[in-house]
Design a protein around this motif. Structure first.
Motif, PDB file in Angstrom:
ATOM      1  N   THR A 437      43.917  48.206  47.591  1.00 17.97           N
ATOM      2  CA  THR A 437      42.847  47.775  46.688  1.00 17.97           C
ATOM      3  C   THR A 437      43.080  46.351  46.200  1.00 17.97           C
ATOM      4  O   THR A 437      42.129  45.635  45.890  1.00 17.97           O
ATOM      5  CB  THR A 437      42.752  48.729  45.483  1.00 17.97           C
ATOM      6  N   SER A 438      44.333  45.937  46.134  1.00 21.24           N
ATOM      7  CA  SER A 438      44.628  44.569  45.683  1.00 21.24           C
ATOM      8  C   SER A 438      43.991  43.544  46.609  1.00 21.24           C
ATOM      9  O   SER A 438      43.392  42.563  46.150  1.00 21.24           O
ATOM     10  CB  SER A 438      46.145  44.351  45.624  1.00 21.24           C
ATOM     11  N   ARG A 439      44.094  43.755  47.899  1.00 22.53           N
ATOM     12  CA  ARG A 439      43.518  42.826  48.881  1.00 22.53           C
ATOM     13  C   ARG A 439      41.989  42.854  48.802  1.00 22.53           C
ATOM     14  O   ARG A 439      41.342  41.798  48.815  1.00 22.53           O
ATOM     15  CB  ARG A 439      43.991  43.221  50.282  1.00 22.53           C
ATOM     16  N   ARG A 440      41.413  44.055  48.711  1.00 15.16           N
ATOM     17  CA  ARG A 440      39.959  44.173  48.636  1.00 15.16           C
ATOM     18  C   ARG A 440      39.431  43.527  47.352  1.00 15.16           C
ATOM     19  O   ARG A 440      38.399  42.843  47.358  1.00 15.16           O
ATOM     20  CB  ARG A 440      39.579  45.652  48.691  1.00 15.16           C
ATOM     21  N   SER A 441      40.154  43.724  46.255  1.00 17.22           N
ATOM     22  CA  SER A 441      39.739  43.137  44.977  1.00 17.22           C
ATOM     23  C   SER A 441      39.822  41.615  45.022  1.00 17.22           C
ATOM     24  O   SER A 441      38.970  40.914  44.465  1.00 17.22           O
ATOM     25  CB  SER A 441      40.625  43.666  43.842  1.00 17.22           C
ATOM     26  N   ALA A 442      40.852  41.110  45.704  1.00 17.88           N
ATOM     27  CA  ALA A 442      41.027  39.661  45.793  1.00 17.88           C
ATOM     28  C   ALA A 442      39.878  39.011  46.553  1.00 17.88           C
ATOM     29  O   ALA A 442      39.305  38.008  46.108  1.00 17.88           O
ATOM     30  CB  ALA A 442      42.357  39.342  46.480  1.00 17.88           C
ATOM     31  N   VAL A 443      39.538  39.575  47.721  1.00 19.25           N
ATOM     32  CA  VAL A 443      38.451  39.015  48.527  1.00 19.25           C
ATOM     33  C   VAL A 443      37.137  39.047  47.746  1.00 19.25           C
ATOM     34  O   VAL A 443      36.377  38.076  47.732  1.00 19.25           O
ATOM     35  CB  VAL A 443      38.311  39.781  49.855  1.00 19.25           C
TER      36      VAL A 443
END
Length: 500
Positions: A437-443
């Motif tokens: 979720t960290s990567r998805r939230s960042a994008v």
């Protein structure tokens, strides 16, 4: 036969005849080992006079020797006649030619064996399971490479292929060949996976593997069935068929970062935040070291890495001071945390945070994984038995109590997982958060800022296709409409300023 003679001092056994080649005009004087093997005692006796030699050549062994001698003499004469042999340095040429002539039968026999073995191997590899075993061994030891750039297969890719192998062997008969693949077989594979309880996305992944296996076999010329490479169709997976892929908002991220924590929860939060601040996968951000943090010649601080999953080289500019704060906090010696630990504790942390950040406790529609469906089935079975007065013991009783407490807490009624008014599975938002979720939230956050175009964002995330990149942007239709409206408002302001 003075041209052919033995050079051995032995009186018995076998030895090779030598050939004397002399061409005075070309300054050639060669002694060449012909590889024609003869019995030493027999040859010594035969070469004493013409009568003995004729008698030897009349025997079965002698006929073979004479035939080879004639072939060698004819070969050498022909090579001189055609101008192939013109100087002393040409000796290796005639030596190789003689060995090929003398050993022609042996070479032919060897080639016949190789051909038979190759045909048998091709016949064996025409069977789907056999070819899979050959393929998985090749990509594991590096003897089979990817087509693009001849790169070795990544560990994650090999693991995916091994996972596919379990389903392949469970569905495909061991003696089935590629020639037998048709649409009915392909549709049956999909039905097989769906009956096992796999979600559409997982089914598509296995179908893709089967198609690629057929393609690889076609390239290796053990699959000539064109139908086998065209019947594997991936179907579009709608959002409602996927497990919820949530993204945390900037407000939720800020609250998470400022949340006072200790111990492993604090470590998980900090490492997870590094993933958010660099927009990378857990396989990368959970393994950051000081060596990943660099400064460009122009003084820009960056994170440099080669993505483990894809092998792509990525340079991420550090545009948030919180990265530096985390690095200084651990002096770049970051906690070593597994994906499992991160997945477990980030949920705990966000559940705690939901008490002050209500959006984390909102209900989100999702789908159950196969393991979750089995868990609910088990819970219902235990509940039925308990309602009948049966008793559970040990671990079964402990697990049942944990499940029941969860169902009561979430208001799930008679089921383990809560359903909404339309019967869809729902979970709290914090329950749907994972290491990814960290990567998805960042994008999503970078996209929402409006400061960067898609090319900029893809260079940070390492995505190679726009389609895959867009799958990471989590925006509702209302949010997208508001974004468009805001762009239109800004455009009007610019136009009005120009007119003024």
């Amino acid at each position: 036969m003075a041209k052919f003679f033995l050079r051995t001092k032995e009186k018995d056994g076998m030895a090779s005849l030598y050939l004397r080649v002399e061409r005075p005009k070309l300054k050639i004087r060669w002694l060449i080992c012909t590889g024609i093997n003869v019995g030493v005692a027999t040859w010594r006796k035969a070469e004493t006079n013409t009568k003995s030699l004729i008698k030897f050549f009349a025997t079965d062994e002698g006929k073979k020797v004479q035939d080879q001698i004639n072939k060698v003499e004819g070969l050498v004469s022909d090579m001189f006649y055609r101008g192939i042999l013109t100087k002393n340095e040409d000796k290796p040429i005639v030596e190789r030619a003689i060995l090929e002539v003398v050993n022609a039968d042996a070479i032919k026999a060897l080639n016949d064996v190789k051909k038979r073995n190759r045909e048998e191997e091709e016949k064996r590899l025409c069977k789907i399971i056999n070819y899979y075993e050959y393929f998985i061994k090749g990509i594991s030891d590096g003897s089979i490479r990817q087509k693009r750039g001849a790169k070795a297969y990544k560990e994650s890719t090999i693991s995916s292929w091994k996972c596919f192998g379990k389903f392949l062997k469970g569905y495909c008969p061991s003696d089935m060949t590629f020639d037998q693949i048709n649409k009915k077989f392909a549709d049956g594979f999909v039905n097989y996976l769906e009956k096992m309880g796999f979600m559409p996305k997982t089914v598509n992944q296995q179908v893709l593997c089967f198609r690629r296996l057929c393609n690889a076999a076609a390239i290796d010329e053990v699959n000539t069935n064109l139908i086998s490479v065209s019947v594997w169709g991936e179907r579009e997976v709608k959002d409602k068929e996927k497990r919820a892929e949530v993204a945390l908002s900037d407000n939720e991220i800020n609250a998470l970062y400022d949340m006072p924590l200790r111990g492993v929860r604090e470590q998980v939060r900090d490492v997870w935040m590094l993933g958010f601040l660099s927009a990378q996968r857990v396989s990368d951000y959970a393994n950051y070291t000081k060596g990943n943090f660099k400064t460009t010649p122009n003084g820009v601080n960056v994170i440099v890495l080669q993505q483990k999953k894809t092998g792509n080289d990525v340079v991420v500019p550090i545009i948030d001071e919180r990265v530096t704060e985390i690095c200084n906090k651990y002096d770049y010696d970051f906690p070593k945390l597994t994906r499992t630990v991160i997945n477990r504790y980030i949920k705990e942390v966000l559940q705690m945070l939901s008490a002050t950040v209500p959006s984390l406790g909102e209900w989100v529609r999702t789908q159950l994984s196969m393991a979750e469906r089995r868990k609910e089935t088990k819970y219902l079975d235990w509940k039925k038995r308990m309602d009948k007065g049966e008793k559970l013991h040990g671990d079964d009783l402990k697990r049942y109590k944990e499940m029941k407490a969860y169902a009561v807490e979430h208001g799930s009624g008679e089921l383990l997982w809560k359903r909404d008014f339309s019967g869809e599975i729902v979970k709290r938002k914090w329950e749907c958060v994972s290491s990814h979720t960290s990567r998805r939230s960042a994008v999503t956050s970078l996209y929402n800022s409006g400061l960067f175009d898609v090319r900029d964002l893809m260079s940070i995330s390492g995505h190679q296709t726009i389609k895959n990149f867009e799958g990471y942007i989590k925006r509702g239709s209302i949010e997208q409409a508001e974004r468009i409206a805001e762009k239109a408002r800004r455009a009007k302001e610019i136009q009005l300023k120009k007119k003024a």
